[in-house]
Design a protein around this motif. Sequence first.
Motif, PDB file in Angstrom:
ATOM      1  N   GLY A 285      33.725  39.706  43.556  1.00 13.92           N
ATOM      2  CA  GLY A 285      32.424  40.203  43.965  1.00 13.92           C
ATOM      3  C   GLY A 285      31.742  40.992  42.875  1.00 13.92           C
ATOM      4  N   ASP A 286      30.535  41.481  43.188  1.00 16.02           N
ATOM      5  CA  ASP A 286      29.701  42.184  42.218  1.00 16.02           C
ATOM      6  C   ASP A 286      30.087  43.664  42.205  1.00 16.02           C
ATOM      7  OD1 ASP A 286      27.784  42.910  40.455  1.00 16.02           O
ATOM      8  OD2 ASP A 286      26.139  42.928  41.922  1.00 16.02           O
ATOM      9  N   HIS A 287      30.677  44.147  41.127  1.00 22.09           N
ATOM     10  CA  HIS A 287      31.049  45.543  41.019  1.00 22.09           C
ATOM     11  C   HIS A 287      31.165  45.917  39.543  1.00 22.09           C
ATOM     12  CE1 HIS A 287      34.874  43.247  41.032  1.00 22.09           C
ATOM     13  NE2 HIS A 287      35.224  44.130  40.103  1.00 22.09           N
TER      14      HIS A 287
ATOM     15  N   VAL B 213      30.956  49.537  44.523  1.00 23.64           N
ATOM     16  CA  VAL B 213      32.333  49.669  44.041  1.00 23.64           C
ATOM     17  C   VAL B 213      32.346  49.792  42.523  1.00 23.64           C
ATOM     18  CG1 VAL B 213      34.612  48.589  43.913  1.00 23.64           C
ATOM     19  CG2 VAL B 213      33.222  48.359  45.997  1.00 23.64           C
ATOM     20  N   THR B 214      33.080  50.788  42.038  1.00 26.90           N
ATOM     21  CA  THR B 214      33.314  50.944  40.603  1.00 26.90           C
ATOM     22  C   THR B 214      34.822  50.944  40.363  1.00 26.90           C
ATOM     23  OG1 THR B 214      31.289  52.225  40.263  1.00 26.90           O
ATOM     24  CG2 THR B 214      33.008  52.416  38.587  1.00 26.90           C
ATOM     25  N   ILE B 215      35.296  50.062  39.509  1.00 28.38           N
ATOM     26  CA  ILE B 215      36.724  49.941  39.212  1.00 28.38           C
ATOM     27  C   ILE B 215      37.011  50.603  37.865  1.00 28.38           C
ATOM     28  CG2 ILE B 215      38.666  48.375  38.857  1.00 28.38           C
ATOM     29  CD1 ILE B 215      37.548  48.340  41.684  1.00 28.38           C
ATOM     30  N   LEU B 216      37.943  51.558  37.866  1.00 29.78           N
ATOM     31  CA  LEU B 216      38.436  52.134  36.624  1.00 29.78           C
ATOM     32  C   LEU B 216      39.680  51.339  36.239  1.00 29.78           C
ATOM     33  CD1 LEU B 216      38.127  55.956  37.488  1.00 29.78           C
ATOM     34  CD2 LEU B 216      36.384  54.402  36.590  1.00 29.78           C
ATOM     35  N   SER B 217      39.536  50.452  35.286  1.00 24.21           N
ATOM     36  CA  SER B 217      40.613  49.515  34.945  1.00 24.21           C
ATOM     37  C   SER B 217      41.316  49.938  33.666  1.00 24.21           C
ATOM     38  CB  SER B 217      40.029  48.103  34.779  1.00 24.21           C
ATOM     39  OG  SER B 217      41.020  47.201  34.350  1.00 24.21           O
ATOM     40  N   GLY B 218      42.651  49.813  33.677  1.00 27.82           N
ATOM     41  CA  GLY B 218      43.400  50.120  32.467  1.00 27.82           C
ATOM     42  C   GLY B 218      44.865  50.333  32.752  1.00 27.82           C
ATOM     43  N   ARG B 219      45.619  50.454  31.687  1.00 28.14           N
ATOM     44  CA  ARG B 219      47.030  50.753  31.852  1.00 28.14           C
ATOM     45  C   ARG B 219      47.190  52.206  32.275  1.00 28.14           C
ATOM     46  NH1 ARG B 219      49.451  49.353  26.185  1.00 28.14           N
ATOM     47  NH2 ARG B 219      47.704  50.730  25.635  1.00 28.14           N
TER      48      ARG B 219
END
Length: 651
Positions: free
Chosen positions: A643-645, A37-43
């Motif tokens: 979790g680990d991502h 899993v890769t999360i693209l985080s941001g506004r």
Amino acid sequence: MASTVNQKIHDIPGEATISIKNIGGIDETEVSFQEGVTILSGRNATNRTSLLQGIMVALGSDQVSLKADADEGSATLEFGDKIYRRRLERRAETIATDGDPYLEDPEHADLFAFLLESNEARQAVARGDDLRELIMRPVDTAAIKTEIEQYEQQKRELDERLEELETLKQRLPDLEAKRTQITDEIETLQDELETARAELEEANVDVEQRREEQSKLETKLEELRETRSELERVRDQIETERESIEALEEEEDEIRDRLESLSTGDETDIGRIEAEIETIQEEKADLSKEISQLQSTIQFNEQLLDESDSVLTDEQTNDGPVTDQLLADSEKITCWTCGSTVAREQIETTVEQLRAARQEKLEERSEITSELDDLRESLSTIDENRTEYRQTKQRLESTTNEIERRNDRIEDLTDKREALTNEVDELEAEVDELETEEYSGILDQHKEVNQLEFKLERKERERDEIKDEIASIEERLGEQDELEARREDVTDELTDLRTRIDQIEANAVEAFNEHMENLRETLGYDNLDRIWIDRTTREVREGRRKVSKSSFDLKIVRSTDEGAAYEDTIDHLSESEREVTGLVFALAGYLVHDVYETVPFMLLDSLEAIDSERIAALVEYFKTHVPYLVVALLEEDAQAIEGDHDVIADI
């Protein structure tokens, strides 16, 4: 399910790097992410969707937008020891692409792996579109039908050959009995001939002892015997030829009947059908181009709406005149690519119109595809009939020529029979003149020997023919096991082909229903008793034919506060429930069509309608089915993922 998917995926690199230039709102960037899993985080308005579009470009999708102030862009994916490059170039009203993408055909991935907000699978559920058509779109039903016809023809040929062998097998007992009977008759004739020859020899000895001058009579008698034998052989040949002609004439009548039943098709009809096929193919290509352009336009406008929402949300948290100015103009949206200002309501209306237009084009393309299949089937039937007509006509000519040849042979044999008959009459007259009263019985004895020799010769020939026929049948029966095995294989393949479409539909429904129930419980939608797809069959018209076609009906059941169950519609689902339902439908297609075997990526975007806790549960569920899951989330939603991502916040 997760273990099954993972077992099917082989040699997937553990890391991927994407380099993007002038795609969406991105000028240039490079990002690496690990398997999992890769999360693209941001506004909002932080180019998360643009990054997902860049990944889609490198993987092979055309459903992307080029940066408005750029005439070209590119995306490069480093995946293991391989590099996939793709270049985009603006040409008039379209965006042209070239290069070496990861996928040769992105259709499966566009439908079931690239789950951005405008993804067709998600939108189809939300709008109540035909789910069956969408899940079956990647299946080449025309190719399956053609393959079915080919196997049906093989099975018919095998059935005919096996039926013929069975008929031959049933003849064997009669042939064996006939051979035994003829063998007994031959033995009897041999005994009778031996006796007759002995009596004739005894008579000949008496003649030599008493009348040596009668040698002329013996010569004539021998000549008479040979001539009679030749006459009998000619008569037998005539009878054989007549039997053959009778069989050939029956075959000729059957061939003529078959020839009359075949239609070769007028050249004008063939030319018209080919012209129609070419025209419809061009129409279909034009429609596909329009659909692609509409999709790109829809995505651009949706992205514009999303980015504008984020700007308002961020800026409105400040105090002062700027805030007041933004609030006063909250119904206006400024395009970040061209700088023009348009009313939000106008853009939303335009998007809805574009979606409706795209759906109409999709339906039109589906109808054209059905019509194209009908025309190709008609042309194929005409070609097959023309081939069979030509072959049947050749058989008729060959049979007619054979009949004529045998009739000519009968004429020659008839002339020969008449000549031999006259010769026998003349020889018998000469023998009568040479005979004396003392040797009057010799002629009769010669006739008896001649007749027995001819009968014996004919019976032996008949026995040999039966023997050869038995050997031929036994040799052909040796093929029976192999033919039966081939027919069994063909029958199994036919069964698989005939049920393949049904099986895909059934698997899709089963996958959706299973995952929907699991997620309904996991995500805690307690006010929903059940959401499932009910697969039914109905009669529809395709071109000029009526066919049975499956239909996927989305069913929803809720309960009142008093516990009474009632059926609801998709329109009454909350936005969160609709989004989850659309994502589950896409996941079902991803698994049913084994998309993970061709593209080990799934991209998720626009999950804001779902609360953070449920997004975390949804991501946890999806990651067990996808090697690389890339999710674009708001910061507060990203924080809920445990979790680990990997987390990418700077794009």
